[in-house]
Design a protein around this motif. Structure first.
Motif, mmCIF file in Angstrom:
data_model
loop_
_atom_site.group_PDB
_atom_site.id
_atom_site.type_symbol
_atom_site.label_atom_id
_atom_site.label_comp_id
_atom_site.label_asym_id
_atom_site.label_seq_id
_atom_site.Cartn_x
_atom_site.Cartn_y
_atom_site.Cartn_z
ATOM 1 N N PHE A 47 44.740 29.591 34.548
ATOM 2 C CA PHE A 47 44.314 30.965 34.281
ATOM 3 C C PHE A 47 44.730 31.923 35.397
ATOM 4 O O PHE A 47 44.201 33.018 35.527
ATOM 5 C CB PHE A 47 42.801 31.009 34.027
ATOM 6 N N GLY A 48 45.660 31.466 36.240
ATOM 7 C CA GLY A 48 46.264 32.369 37.219
ATOM 8 C C GLY A 48 45.552 32.432 38.559
ATOM 9 O O GLY A 48 45.912 33.233 39.427
ATOM 10 N N TYR A 49 44.527 31.620 38.760
ATOM 11 C CA TYR A 49 43.835 31.651 40.052
ATOM 12 C C TYR A 49 44.455 30.643 41.011
ATOM 13 O O TYR A 49 45.090 29.675 40.592
ATOM 14 C CB TYR A 49 42.348 31.308 39.870
ATOM 15 N N THR A 50 44.218 30.875 42.300
ATOM 16 C CA THR A 50 44.602 29.883 43.314
ATOM 17 C C THR A 50 43.412 28.957 43.481
ATOM 18 O O THR A 50 42.270 29.417 43.524
ATOM 19 C CB THR A 50 44.881 30.595 44.665
ATOM 20 N N GLU A 79 31.438 34.352 38.902
ATOM 21 C CA GLU A 79 31.307 34.712 37.477
ATOM 22 C C GLU A 79 32.541 34.271 36.690
ATOM 23 O O GLU A 79 32.432 33.780 35.565
ATOM 24 C CB GLU A 79 31.107 36.227 37.293
ATOM 25 N N GLU A 80 33.715 34.466 37.311
ATOM 26 C CA GLU A 80 34.961 34.069 36.624
ATOM 27 C C GLU A 80 35.022 32.554 36.454
ATOM 28 O O GLU A 80 35.448 32.058 35.412
ATOM 29 C CB GLU A 80 36.176 34.580 37.416
ATOM 30 N N VAL A 81 34.583 31.834 37.460
ATOM 31 C CA VAL A 81 34.587 30.365 37.354
ATOM 32 C C VAL A 81 33.629 29.952 36.245
ATOM 33 O O VAL A 81 33.953 29.122 35.387
ATOM 34 C CB VAL A 81 34.147 29.714 38.700
ATOM 35 N N ARG A 82 32.472 30.555 36.285
ATOM 36 C CA ARG A 82 31.412 30.239 35.305
ATOM 37 C C ARG A 82 31.947 30.386 33.869
ATOM 38 O O ARG A 82 31.665 29.570 33.012
ATOM 39 C CB ARG A 82 30.227 31.177 35.597
ATOM 40 N N LYS A 83 32.753 31.438 33.666
ATOM 41 C CA LYS A 83 33.284 31.700 32.323
ATOM 42 C C LYS A 83 34.286 30.646 31.878
ATOM 43 O O LYS A 83 34.431 30.378 30.695
ATOM 44 C CB LYS A 83 33.963 33.077 32.292
#
Ligand code: ATP
Ligand code: MG
Length: 416
Positions: A47-50, A79-83
């Protein structure tokens, strides 16, 4: 590149940071990483994260040890991880992070790269506990970690180890070195001092001379840490498998008396015996058994109680009990231990004198039925290993245990 500014460690200015250690130069094999942790990293990357593996997991694998668990660091917010993970939950207030739960019970901890807040940000903050929740870059994240060997990233995408602070060299030299000035880092969080001792003891590393000096000078600050965290630390150290070495080192550095301001009075005069017992316990007790915390706590006090009420002496259990209460009262003042733990510590200590009195003494039958009975026998064994006490005292009890282990008579064959 922010990493270039880092002039750490001393004497290695030719190294430019971050230093990328390729797969061919390190021994960390991806196969040894929990597949769950790799799954988390893979999904974040997709999803584009490091996302990197970080902390004790990377350190232990590079040392050829089996890690307790694996932590992931990422630039995705909680929050983004949670999603991204249905089976996850945001936890912590002081330090917000996400726990991702897997079938089989494994939990992967995912924390967002953090940075130290600027002074003006600290001033305008309503809740000072949120000081740990400013997000930053991987380099900033590393700079707020405690020791260089705990600050290595592993990138499973290209199999590299990423080192911003000289942790790679320190692992090979086997030293515990603070990131930044140790006195300042210990003033910021005094628990880092007990962590330094625990890592040195558990890994067989030495403390960097500045770390050692800083602990001697700042050790008093440990009493300022939250009692709950101190309790966790103490139990962690006792169950680390290197409790003997750790207690010895803490006493040498003057940290022990700050950690146990009251109990020190009845432990330190018997330090050599206490260390001797703990070393034997490290090598022989099952540290995962439910009674292990009480067993290790009892050993801190056993030499003092034995000095007052020798095993071979003509003492009543009532007298021993009194002595046990006196010393464990100090422990109660030092740490907020749960009542059940304090209770089992007392029972185990008294249990040793019950073992000595033999299976025919008054109350022996009840003792045999207690759930800490085996734990008391194992503790007695530790004492015989440490001081060559009379092992034959154990025999009649072991006989009982063997007898009780005989399979019960069954009328019907067990159904398959
Ligand atoms: P262990 O094998 O005991 O789990 P660990 O290094 O993984 O060792 P944790 O308590 O799990 O220790 O913490 C994970 C990482 O978080 C550490 O490796 C370190 O980078 C960072 N960390 C933990 N506690 C502190 C602290 N008090 N100050 C700064 N960084 C910390
Ligand atoms: Mg860990």
């Amino acid at each position: 590149m922010p990493g270039k500014e880092c002039t750490y460690p001393e004497g290695a200015s030719w190294v430019s940071y971050p230093r990328i250690i390729p797969r061919s130069e390190h021994s960390l094999s991806r196969k040894e990483v929990w597949p769950e942790a790799l799954k988390v990293i893979r999904r974040l990357s997709k999803f584009g994260y490091t996302a990197y593996l970080v902390g004790g997991g990377v350190r232990d694998l590079l040392l050829g040890r089996r890690p307790k668990d694996f932590d992931v660091a990422t630039d995705a917010t909680p929050e983004e991880v949670r999603k991204l993970f249905g089976n996850s939950r945001i936890i912590g207030r002081r330090f917000r992070l996400v726990h991702v739960y897997f079938k089989g019970g494994r939990i992967v901890e995912v924390s967002t790269f953090r940075r130290a807040p600027e002074p003006h940000e600290l001033e305008s903050m309503e809740d000072p506990r949120m000081a740990n929740n400013f997000f930053g870059s991987p380099h900033q994240d590393v700079m707020r970690r405690d020791f260089t060997i705990n600050a290595l990233f592993y990138n499973p995408g290209d199999f590299t180890v990423i080192d911003y602070v000289g942790g790679w060299d320190d692992l090979r030299r086997r030293v515990i070195r603070s990131i930044g000035e140790p006195r300042a880092r210990f003033a910021e969080d005094p628990v880092r001092m007990t962590r330094a001792v625990e890592f040195a003891s558990r890994l067989g590393f030495t403390l960097h001379s500045q770390v050692e000096e800083a602990i001697r000078e700042e050790g008093w600050r440990i009493s300022r840490a939250s009692p709950e965290r101190l309790k966790e630390e103490v139990l962690g150290i006792l169950l680390s498998g290197a409790s003997g070495r750790a207690v010895k080192l803490m006493a040498e550095l003057g940290l022990f008396q700050h950690l146990f301001p009251h109990s020190s009075e009845v432990i330190l005069p018997y330090l050599q015996d206490v260390v001797n017992l703990l070393v034997k316990a490290d090598g022989s007790l099952n540290r995962e058994a439910p009674h292990a915390p009480a067993q290790f706590l009892s050993l801190l006090f056993l030499p003092r109680i034995k000095a007052a009420k020798p095993f071979g002496g003509r003492v009543t259990l009532g007298e021993v009990m009194e002595e046990v209460f006196v010393v464990t009262e100090f422990l109660r003042e030092d740490l907020p231990l749960p009542a059940h733990l304090l209770h089992s510590t007392r029972e185990l200590l008294l249990g040793l004198w019950r073992v000595v009195k033999g299976p025919r003494a008054r109350g022996a039958r009840r003792f045999r039925e207690r759930n800490y009975f085996r734990a008391a026998l194992d503790l007695f064994k530790v004492d015989t290993l440490a001081f060559k006490e009379d092992r034959s005292l154990l025999e009649p009890w072991m006989e009982e245990v063997r007898r009780r282990r005989k399979p019960p008579y069954r009328n019907h064959p067990r159904r398959r």
